[in-house]
Design an enzyme around this catalytic site. Structure first.
Site, short mmCIF file in Angstrom:
data_model
loop_
_atom_site.label_atom_id
_atom_site.label_comp_id
_atom_site.label_asym_id
_atom_site.label_seq_id
_atom_site.Cartn_x
_atom_site.Cartn_y
_atom_site.Cartn_z
CB SER A 227 -1.00 -0.09 1.31
OG SER A 227 -0.07 0.12 2.57
CB CYS A 228 3.97 1.96 1.38
SG CYS A 228 3.14 1.76 2.92
CG PHE A 229 7.79 0.94 -1.92
CD1 PHE A 229 7.97 2.09 -0.85
CD2 PHE A 229 8.52 0.05 -2.07
CE1 PHE A 229 8.59 1.86 0.16
CE2 PHE A 229 9.73 -0.10 -1.21
CZ PHE A 229 9.82 0.77 0.00
#
Ligand code: UGA
Length: 427
Positions: A260-262
């Site tokens: 869900s981040c990069f």
């Protein structure tokens, strides 16, 4: 000990809540998802995280942590409100500021008028969000408050460990009084601390993730190149990392980064750059490159097997990486989709992420164990770094696969233990 409230109980919010509870704070955790609160009250972690359930149990039994769906349950003595809600992307890649704005509105309603509480932004937000969106909402309440940006650098799966023992703490604030109180909150941590302004603290988080994602993208590109040029990526890197300017971490090539981040944060940063009149070409290329990197695994599979129609192909690891049940942007989704498009029969296995994967791809057959996934398979792609997969040896593949073709998409298997297996990896 100041009382604190955490708004948003995903991995970041939950780890922050339990870390502060462990330090002796009274913590109220608020999340609009009632099912999630129900689980937390039963001492069940809603996300798979190493050590989280034990810590949750401890915090609940000591009555240090109160999970609730109702923000009015926060104490009138609350001194810190941590905003930990998600910041998803809109269709155009830009950060969707609705969830964080909504959470701020809710906080504004319950700010204790006599505490001058500090609202701490932990969510990953593009630079400028606190000044342009969060502060105006809080100001409209007419109540006194302080505001700080204190990004989180934890890795999913190890959220608690990273919160309890962070490698650094970044604190952005505009007023010295806010800085003083934040320093007190973190005084037991001995790691390096950076104090800066609000926008810079927001940028520290984004630039860290952009760098790490670019590093992974670089490793993938070099591995793809090495393979075509007839050299071993591993051998090349042995010489490269002797340069003390080149840290070997996050240079493991594979099927690409997920989570869900990069992917989300890169998109948001690119969109923010575009909005400010600069479309960052390098980051745009990193995103594009990552969207195709899983195809390298399919290429290796096809080199070994020829065409794929009707063949049973196992994907080991459905989460976006090991030690988590998070399937968001998992490369397993792209692999399964593209394998199916090429006519393969896909069977997946993951120690904990199967349920979440099924919700996104109900037509993929899911096995209950590695052995079941491999039985009768003609090819296997390893997609997540689970310990259970790292321990696999040739015998595990040879005993039940119809054709023992294994593509290690995360570089976790030991090539020396693969005798008899048609073993491939990128680079
Ligand atoms: C990432 C950052 O590592 C955290 O510091 C940050 O706090 C977090 O994002 C966040 O913004 O909240 P996370 O998404 O949990 O953490 O996962 P990572 O461990 O960074 O892995 C990301 C992806 O890169 C995974 O798919 C992983 O398999 C892949 N990866 C990682 C590689 O392909 N090669 C590597 O060498 C390292």
């Amino acid at each position: 000990m100041p009382e604190v409230a955490i708004i948003g109980l995903g991995p970041v919010g939950l780890a922050t809540a339990l870390g502060l509870a462990q330090n002796g704070h009274q913590v109220t955790g608020v999340d609009v998802d009632k099912a999630r609160i129900g689980k937390l009250l039963r001492a069940e972690s809603p996300v798979y995280e190493v050590g989280m359930e034990e810590e949750l149990n401890r915090a609940l039994s000591r009555k240090r942590f109160l999970p609730t769906p109702d923000i009015t349950d926060t104490s009138p003595k609350t001194e810190f409100f941590f905003l930990c809600v998600g910041t998803p992307s809109r269709a155009d890649g830009s950060m969707d500021d609705y969830p964080i704005a909504k959470a701020t509105e809710e906080v504004a309603k319950v700010l204790p008028p006599d505490q001058r509480p500090i609202v701490v932004v932990k969510s990953t937000v593009v630079p400028g969000t606190t000044e342009l969106i969060i502060i105006p909402i809080l100001e409209a309440s007419g109540k006194p408050f302080g505001v700080a940006v204190n990004p989180e650098f934890l890795r999913e799966g190890h959220a608690l460990e990273d919160t309890l023992r962070p490698d650094r703490i970044a604190m952005g604030f505009a007023e010295e009084e806010t800085g003083r109180r934040l320093r007190t909150l973190y005084e037991s941590h001995t790691c390096p601390k950076v104090e800066t302004n609000l926008r810079t603290a927001e940028a520290i988080k984004h630039v860290s993730n952009a760098f790490l994602a670019t590093k992974v993208g670089f490793a993938n590109e070099m591995a793809n190149l090495c393979q075509r040029l007839g050299v071993s990526y591993d051998e090349v890197m042995k010489g490269v990392i002797l340069d003390d300017r080149i840290n070997p971490k996050f240079l493991v090539p594979g099927v690409g980064f997920g989570g869900s981040c990069f992917p989300n944060d890169l998109q948001a940063l690119v969109a923010a750059g575009r909005g400010a009149g600069y479309a960052p070409p390098l980051l745009e290329a990193v995103i594009r490159h990552n969207e195709r990197q899983h195809l390298e695994a399919l290429r290796l599979l096809e080199e070994e097997l020829g065409s794929l129609p009707g063949r049973r192909i196992a994907i080991l690891g459905l989460a976006f990486k090991g030690d988590t049940d998070d399937v968001r942007e998992s490369r397993a989704l792209l692999l399964a989709r593209d394998l199916q498009d090429r006519g393969a029969n896909v069977v997946g296995f993951d120690p904990v992420a199967s349920r979440k994967f099924r919700q996104l791809m109900p037509d993929v057959h899911l096995a209950g164990s590695v052995a079941e996934a491999l039985a009768g398979a003609e090819g296997c792609i390893v997609q997540a770094e689970w310990q259970e997969f790292q321990e696999l040896g040739a015998e595990d593949f040879l005993k039940s696969m119809r054709t023992p073709v294994v593509v290690d998409g995360r570089r976790i298997l030991d090539p020396e233990r693969m005798e008899g297996v048609r073993f491939r990896r990128i680079g």
